[in-house]
Design a protein around this motif. Structure first.
Motif, PDB file in Angstrom:
ATOM      1  N   GLU A   1     -24.910   5.339   3.855  1.00 52.84           N
ATOM      2  CA  GLU A   1     -24.450   3.881   4.602  1.00 52.84           C
ATOM      3  C   GLU A   1     -25.094   3.478   5.783  1.00 52.84           C
ATOM      4  O   GLU A   1     -25.460   4.544   6.623  1.00 52.84           O
ATOM      5  N   GLN A   2     -24.790   2.248   6.163  1.00 56.20           N
ATOM      6  CA  GLN A   2     -25.641   1.649   7.519  1.00 56.20           C
ATOM      7  C   GLN A   2     -25.075   2.416   8.726  1.00 56.20           C
ATOM      8  O   GLN A   2     -25.840   2.675   9.670  1.00 56.20           O
ATOM      9  N   LYS A   3     -23.625   2.531   8.627  1.00 53.28           N
ATOM     10  CA  LYS A   3     -23.109   2.901  10.049  1.00 53.28           C
ATOM     11  C   LYS A   3     -23.549   4.391  10.470  1.00 53.28           C
ATOM     12  O   LYS A   3     -23.721   4.913  11.522  1.00 53.28           O
ATOM     13  N   SER A   4     -24.194   5.336   9.458  1.00 49.55           N
ATOM     14  CA  SER A   4     -24.664   6.496   9.645  1.00 49.55           C
ATOM     15  C   SER A   4     -26.015   6.574   9.728  1.00 49.55           C
ATOM     16  O   SER A   4     -26.700   7.821   9.947  1.00 49.55           O
TER      17      SER A   4
ATOM     18  N   PRO B   1     -38.067  17.514  22.552  1.00 54.08           N
ATOM     19  CA  PRO B   1     -38.013  16.418  21.606  1.00 54.08           C
ATOM     20  C   PRO B   1     -38.909  15.569  22.033  1.00 54.08           C
ATOM     21  O   PRO B   1     -39.677  14.479  21.178  1.00 54.08           O
ATOM     22  N   SER B   2     -39.247  15.536  23.184  1.00 52.08           N
ATOM     23  CA  SER B   2     -40.367  14.287  23.644  1.00 52.08           C
ATOM     24  C   SER B   2     -41.610  14.779  23.480  1.00 52.08           C
ATOM     25  O   SER B   2     -42.552  13.717  23.666  1.00 52.08           O
ATOM     26  N   LEU B   3     -41.950  15.675  23.159  1.00 50.33           N
ATOM     27  CA  LEU B   3     -43.128  16.229  22.494  1.00 50.33           C
ATOM     28  C   LEU B   3     -43.615  16.128  21.145  1.00 50.33           C
ATOM     29  O   LEU B   3     -44.450  16.877  20.375  1.00 50.33           O
ATOM     30  N   ALA B   4     -42.430  15.638  20.361  1.00 49.52           N
ATOM     31  CA  ALA B   4     -42.389  15.504  18.844  1.00 49.52           C
ATOM     32  C   ALA B   4     -43.707  15.079  18.165  1.00 49.52           C
ATOM     33  O   ALA B   4     -44.386  13.986  19.102  1.00 49.52           O
ATOM     34  N   ASP B   5     -44.207  15.553  17.179  1.00 42.84           N
ATOM     35  CA  ASP B   5     -45.377  15.010  16.686  1.00 42.84           C
ATOM     36  C   ASP B   5     -45.252  14.029  15.495  1.00 42.84           C
ATOM     37  O   ASP B   5     -46.152  13.985  14.538  1.00 42.84           O
ATOM     38  N   PHE B   6     -44.181  13.549  15.481  1.00 41.21           N
ATOM     39  CA  PHE B   6     -43.597  12.417  14.539  1.00 41.21           C
ATOM     40  C   PHE B   6     -42.776  11.551  15.386  1.00 41.21           C
ATOM     41  O   PHE B   6     -42.358  11.648  16.346  1.00 41.21           O
ATOM     42  N   SER B   7     -42.601  10.411  14.539  1.00 36.45           N
ATOM     43  CA  SER B   7     -41.565   9.430  15.226  1.00 36.45           C
ATOM     44  C   SER B   7     -40.779   8.906  13.953  1.00 36.45           C
ATOM     45  O   SER B   7     -41.147   8.839  12.803  1.00 36.45           O
ATOM     46  N   THR B   8     -39.808   8.565  14.372  1.00 39.97           N
ATOM     47  CA  THR B   8     -38.582   7.844  13.383  1.00 39.97           C
ATOM     48  C   THR B   8     -38.425   6.301  13.734  1.00 39.97           C
ATOM     49  O   THR B   8     -38.192   6.103  14.975  1.00 39.97           O
ATOM     50  N   LEU B   9     -38.417   5.515  12.743  1.00 43.83           N
ATOM     51  CA  LEU B   9     -38.121   4.373  13.035  1.00 43.83           C
ATOM     52  C   LEU B   9     -36.913   3.779  12.005  1.00 43.83           C
ATOM     53  O   LEU B   9     -36.914   3.763  10.888  1.00 43.83           O
ATOM     54  N   ASN B  10     -35.874   3.125  12.782  1.00 46.56           N
ATOM     55  CA  ASN B  10     -34.753   2.834  12.214  1.00 46.56           C
ATOM     56  C   ASN B  10     -34.726   1.353  11.735  1.00 46.56           C
ATOM     57  O   ASN B  10     -35.326   0.454  12.505  1.00 46.56           O
ATOM     58  N   GLN B  11     -34.625   1.065  10.502  1.00 44.36           N
ATOM     59  CA  GLN B  11     -34.909  -0.363   9.855  1.00 44.36           C
ATOM     60  C   GLN B  11     -34.025  -1.373  10.729  1.00 44.36           C
ATOM     61  O   GLN B  11     -34.378  -2.441  10.868  1.00 44.36           O
TER      62      GLN B  11
ATOM     63  N   LEU C   1     -32.919   1.948   5.765  1.00 48.32           N
ATOM     64  CA  LEU C   1     -34.187   2.570   5.653  1.00 48.32           C
ATOM     65  C   LEU C   1     -34.481   3.146   7.068  1.00 48.32           C
ATOM     66  O   LEU C   1     -34.348   2.511   8.122  1.00 48.32           O
ATOM     67  N   ILE C   2     -34.803   4.578   7.041  1.00 46.62           N
ATOM     68  CA  ILE C   2     -35.291   5.300   8.070  1.00 46.62           C
ATOM     69  C   ILE C   2     -37.004   5.658   7.876  1.00 46.62           C
ATOM     70  O   ILE C   2     -37.079   6.186   6.713  1.00 46.62           O
ATOM     71  N   LEU C   3     -37.700   5.009   8.634  1.00 47.48           N
ATOM     72  CA  LEU C   3     -39.357   5.582   8.417  1.00 47.48           C
ATOM     73  C   LEU C   3     -39.787   6.526   9.240  1.00 47.48           C
ATOM     74  O   LEU C   3     -39.552   6.646  10.513  1.00 47.48           O
ATOM     75  N   VAL C   4     -40.045   7.792   8.755  1.00 47.10           N
ATOM     76  CA  VAL C   4     -40.718   8.950   9.730  1.00 47.10           C
ATOM     77  C   VAL C   4     -42.352   8.842   9.431  1.00 47.10           C
ATOM     78  O   VAL C   4     -42.976   8.721   8.426  1.00 47.10           O
ATOM     79  N   MET C   5     -42.904   8.698  10.514  1.00 46.23           N
ATOM     80  CA  MET C   5     -44.291   8.656  10.738  1.00 46.23           C
ATOM     81  C   MET C   5     -44.916   9.674  11.559  1.00 46.23           C
ATOM     82  O   MET C   5     -44.205  10.128  12.525  1.00 46.23           O
ATOM     83  N   PRO C   6     -46.296  10.063  11.172  1.00 43.69           N
ATOM     84  CA  PRO C   6     -46.650  11.136  12.165  1.00 43.69           C
ATOM     85  C   PRO C   6     -47.266  10.393  13.382  1.00 43.69           C
ATOM     86  O   PRO C   6     -47.247   9.208  13.536  1.00 43.69           O
TER      87      PRO C   6
END
Lengths: 407, 231
Positions: free
Chosen positions: A233-236, A257-267, A60-65
């Motif tokens: 798949e996990q490796k990608s 990218p450092s000013l992005a208004d969202f964040s992604t979290l890798n499981q 899972l990758i979670l995208v959050m504001p």
């Protein structure tokens, strides 16, 4: 001197001082026992946390504001509560990210929920039909939300087993019944399978409704709180994370990218962060227990030194009738190792019982691993050698003439 | 055969006053021979050097000067482990204070030297029983714990232990010192018998004239020197 002679000598020497041998062994028992128990508790909680995270779904990758967050760092740099993600963002990701297997946006909140005469406060997740696949949710009875229900903003709800138990009763069939969320009536169309897991994120204590319904009737906003993306798949996963970021940056018209208004979290990052915490925790517990093991070892040394002094004449005699240095050395070393080994065996059993007791009475998951048992055997043996070495050396180094004269 | 050639033993101890080491001569140029099958007593008052001589004869210690030949082998300059081998194979000790293992049976005490000489398990008991019988212990006492035996019985167990390896020399250090005169007589009679019947070479160390008289020959020692030998 054969091995059976050595065993015979050791046995008779240890039995001659039962109380003293017993107390000395007790020191090792406590040491080894607490090492086993502490490591079992540490590894058990590590397993629990990992299972919890895995139960959210895999790859899972979670995208959050909100702004980028470091792992374990919840500093949102002033934009934490911003709601910048929309269903359209989720749609774009599912269409454009080639490595994604599925995308499910969600909007969650806690609401008071009532049924006939019962009520509970639980989390309500608005989501789409892709959710069960991505988040590893299985249907126990009825069906999950369909695409059609999302388009039509139907007031239907799928209950988690805990919610079902709270609002109805454990064996009742709630399908077709109605519940009220925030005083709006919903029809129950399904119940999910229990996933277990507690505390960290209890997916059993949840109600699922169409995301559109949630946006319009409960939240009153067209934003989403999380977008879950599953990688093929996990490796990608890392690559997919980049893809998602690119897509959303373009959609949100952000060039830096450092000013992005969202964040992604890798499981996998969450798993490794959590396991590094529990690993530290295990090491901490283990080293506290190891200190008691060292104290036990000092007890062994103390007893062996006393024994050597007490048996000075015997050592002198053995040397006079032809025992060599190595014979005497081996005899006393075997005694020390026998003590620690015995302590090790009892300690492993005791540690096992303690971890079972902790699991049974305190409901903390424990896991006695084969590694920790082998480790305990090895450690108890080496403690015997380590702390028995000096007394044995002292015994073998005695001058037979002086030893025979010793009063 | 035992031969001492010009044996001297010098102990060095640091002086309290000057800090330099003081040399004390315990034995001065001692020479004598003991033939196989002899029963010899070494007699002298305390401080005469007879204990030092016994330690050298028993391969517990080595002389500072001179040579000690035991059974044809020079024992003067051996390492600790080689000395242990000599003691194991050629010497049987009988001590004043018996030195038995208190928690072990009489039989177990006698098998102890066999444990170190790698004798097979089956043979040990047989040899130990033979030794106990020839030292005169009643068979009923073989399986008694050694601390349940009387002084005379204990010393017989000790004699059996000295015999069990079939040594070239039996060294008895004041064997009657802890016994009353009647039991002492019995123990001495046992030595005499072993010497006469089995032809054992026995050296008896004592300060008592009455005890020494049981031997065939007496070597008098005083101030680290041999005074005269009498038969």
């Amino acid at each position: 001197m054969t091995i059976s002679d050595l065993i015979h000598e050791t046995y008779s020497a240890l039995v001659a001082n039962k109380v003293r041998s017993g107390l000395t062994v007790l020191g090792i028992v406590i040491g080894i026992g607490s090492v086993i128990a502490m490591i079992a508790i540490g590894q058990g909680s590590q397993q629990t946390i990992q299972d919890n995270i895995e139960s959210l779904g895999s790859n899972l990758i979670l995208v959050m504001p909100g702004a980028q967050r470091g792992i374990g760092m919840q500093i949102s740099q002033g934009r934490g509560s911003s709601q910048t993600l929309t269903i359209e963002d989720a749609l774009a990701v599912s269409q454009e990210a080639s490595l994604a297997n599925g995308v499910a946006p969600e909007l969650s909140g806690r609401y008071q929920v009532t049924a006939k005469g019962t009520n509970t406060n639980t989390s309500v997740i608005g989501t789409t039909s892709a959710y069960p696949l991505i988040r590893n949710v299985q249907i126990f009875d009825g069906s999950f939300i369909t695409d059609q229900q999302i388009t039509s903003k139907s007031k239907v709800a799928v209950l988690g087993p805990t919610v079902r138990d709270d609002l109805f009763s454990a064996d009742s069939d709630p399908i077709g019944q109605s519940i009220r969320i925030k005083n709006i009536e919903f029809k129950v169309i399904g119940v999910t399978k229990a996933k277990g897991g507690s505390g960290f994120s209890n997916q059993d204590d949840t109600i699922f409704i169409p995301i559109t319904t949630n946006q319009q009737f409960l939240a009153g906003s067209d934003r989403v709180s999380t977008i879950s993306v599953q990688a093929k798949e996990q490796k990608s996963m890392a690559q997919l994370q980049e893809q998602i970021t690119e897509i959303l940056l373009v959609r949100h018209n952000i060039s830096d990218p450092s000013l992005a208004d969202f964040s992604t979290l890798n499981q996998t990052d969450i798993v490794s962060a959590a396991s590094s915490v529990t690993k530290t925790f295990t090491i901490l517990l283990g080293s506290v227990a190891a200190i008691s093991l060292i104290v036990g070892g000092i007890g062994i040394m103390n007893m062996m030194l006393t024994t050597v002094t007490e048996r000075t004449r015997e050592i002198g005699l053995r040397k006079a009738i032809g025992a060599k240095k190595k014979d005497v050395n081996l005899q006393f070393l075997t005694e020390a190792v026998a003590l620690t080994f015995l302590g090790g065996i009892i300690g492993i059993i005791m540690g096992w019982l303690i971890s079972f007791g902790v699991h049974y009475f305190a409901d903390i998951a424990t896991k006695v691993s084969v590694t920790s048992i082998l480790l305990a055997f090895g450690v108890s043996g080496s403690i015997g050698v380590l702390f028995g070495y000096y007394p044995a050396k002292r015994a073998s180094g005695l001058n037979p003439i002086e030893a025979l004269r010793y009063e | 055969m035992i031969e001492c050639k010009h044996i001297s033993k010098i102990y060095k101890s640091p002086s309290v006053e000057s800090g330099q080491s003081i040399e004390t001569s315990a034995l001065k140029d001692v020479s004598f021979k003991v033939a196989n099958g002899e029963f010899v007593a070494i007699m002298g008052p305390s401080g005469s050097g007879k204990s030092t001589l016994m330690h050298i004869l028993g391969a517990l210690d080595t002389p500072s000067k001179g040579e000690y030949l035991l059974d044809g082998q020079n024992v003067s300059n051996l390492s600790d482990d080689d000395l242990a081998d000599i003691r194991k194979n050629k010497i049987g000790f009988v001590f004043q204070s018996f030195n038995l293992l208190p928690r072990a049976t009489a039989l177990r005490n006698v098998t102890l030297p066999l444990v170190y000489s790698d004798t097979k398990k089956e043979e040990r008991e047989k040899k130990a029983k033979e030794a106990l019988l020839s030292s005169g212990l009643d068979e009923a006492h073989f399986n008694h714990l050694s601390n349940q035996l009387s002084g005379g019985q204990m010393q017989r167990v000790a004699i059996a232990r000295a015999l069990v390896n079939n040594p070239a020399l039996i060294l008895a250090d004041e064997p009657t010192g802890n016994l009353d005169s009647k039991t002492g007589e019995i123990v001495l009679a046992t030595f005499k018998k072993l010497n006469k019947i089995q032809g054992r070479t026995i050296i008896l160390i004592t300060h008592e004239k009455e005890v020494a008289q049981h031997a065939n020959r007496i070597i008098h020692i005083k101030d680290g020197q041999i005074e005269n030998s009498s038969t």
